[in-house]
Design a protein around this motif. Sequence first.
Motif, short mmCIF file in Angstrom:
data_model
loop_
_atom_site.label_atom_id
_atom_site.label_comp_id
_atom_site.label_asym_id
_atom_site.label_seq_id
_atom_site.Cartn_x
_atom_site.Cartn_y
_atom_site.Cartn_z
N VAL A 120 -8.17 -7.82 8.94
CA VAL A 120 -6.87 -7.48 9.51
C VAL A 120 -5.80 -7.71 8.46
CG1 VAL A 120 -5.22 -8.03 11.33
CG2 VAL A 120 -7.66 -8.15 11.81
N ALA A 121 -4.90 -6.73 8.29
CA ALA A 121 -3.75 -6.89 7.38
C ALA A 121 -2.55 -7.32 8.20
CB ALA A 121 -3.46 -5.60 6.65
N ARG A 128 0.85 -1.20 0.00
CA ARG A 128 0.00 0.00 0.00
C ARG A 128 0.88 1.25 0.00
NH1 ARG A 128 -5.15 1.48 0.79
NH2 ARG A 128 -5.57 3.37 1.98
N GLU A 186 0.77 5.48 0.11
CA GLU A 186 -0.13 6.57 0.46
C GLU A 186 0.41 7.94 0.09
OE1 GLU A 186 -1.96 6.39 4.25
OE2 GLU A 186 -2.24 4.23 4.15
N THR A 211 -0.50 -4.99 10.61
CA THR A 211 -0.20 -3.65 10.08
C THR A 211 -1.43 -2.76 10.00
OG1 THR A 211 -0.44 -4.45 7.82
CG2 THR A 211 1.79 -4.44 8.76
N LYS A 212 -2.63 -3.39 9.99
CA LYS A 212 -3.85 -2.58 9.90
C LYS A 212 -5.04 -3.40 10.36
CE LYS A 212 -6.54 0.26 6.73
NZ LYS A 212 -6.71 0.73 5.38
N VAL A 213 -5.94 -2.75 11.10
CA VAL A 213 -7.19 -3.38 11.53
C VAL A 213 -8.33 -2.52 11.01
CG1 VAL A 213 -8.58 -4.11 13.49
CG2 VAL A 213 -6.09 -4.28 13.62
N SER A 214 -9.27 -3.15 10.31
CA SER A 214 -10.43 -2.41 9.81
C SER A 214 -11.67 -3.27 10.00
CB SER A 214 -10.25 -2.05 8.33
OG SER A 214 -10.36 -3.20 7.54
#
Length: 195
Positions: free
Chosen positions: A188-189, A123, A125, A181-184
């Motif tokens: 989860v990533a 990803r 940004e 690395t990311k929670v949405s």
Amino acid sequence: KDNETVEIQVGDSTRGGYFAEDLNGVKGFLPNSQVLTEENLTGKTIPVKIIESDRAKKRVIFSQKATEYITDTETLKKLLPKGTKVKATVVNPASYGIFVTMKGENDKLVEGFVHISEVSYERVENLSSMFKKGDIIEISVLDVDAENRRVNASLKALLGDTFKTASEKFKKEDKVKGKVTKVSTRGVAVELEGS
């Protein structure tokens, strides 16, 4: 005639470009996408090429860019076929991609664009923190964008397929360690160790 260099007197500006007239009284339009500089051209006389003319529609499109860039899509397709690796100079890193130029033929340039999704498998940004104007990068040609008269390209195509590498390294049901690395709300990533 199409692709002929002419001098035009630039008239009123609109959101999309400028109304203009050549020295023979032929009226046309100079789109912002075909202008070389960001300065206001109203009232100036500049050299351009006619890149499109349609008598039936009474439409003429001028291009200042075509005086320095190769804009003919068929020439671009022959010069830079899909998969061609080429060095390019970063002109403008935008939030959605990178505008680049490449050397063409006869000292003319080729405009290119690398969409943000073609920069990396990871990803991305903030392209302006990764690339600066004047950086030299290697890209792979994807296709010719006929509407914008430029080449679409990819950086990640030269990296190799990280998903293929990961699928060879990690097998179904393997237990591996990773870093979240990311929670949405969609999931989860996780970055796998050793990938």
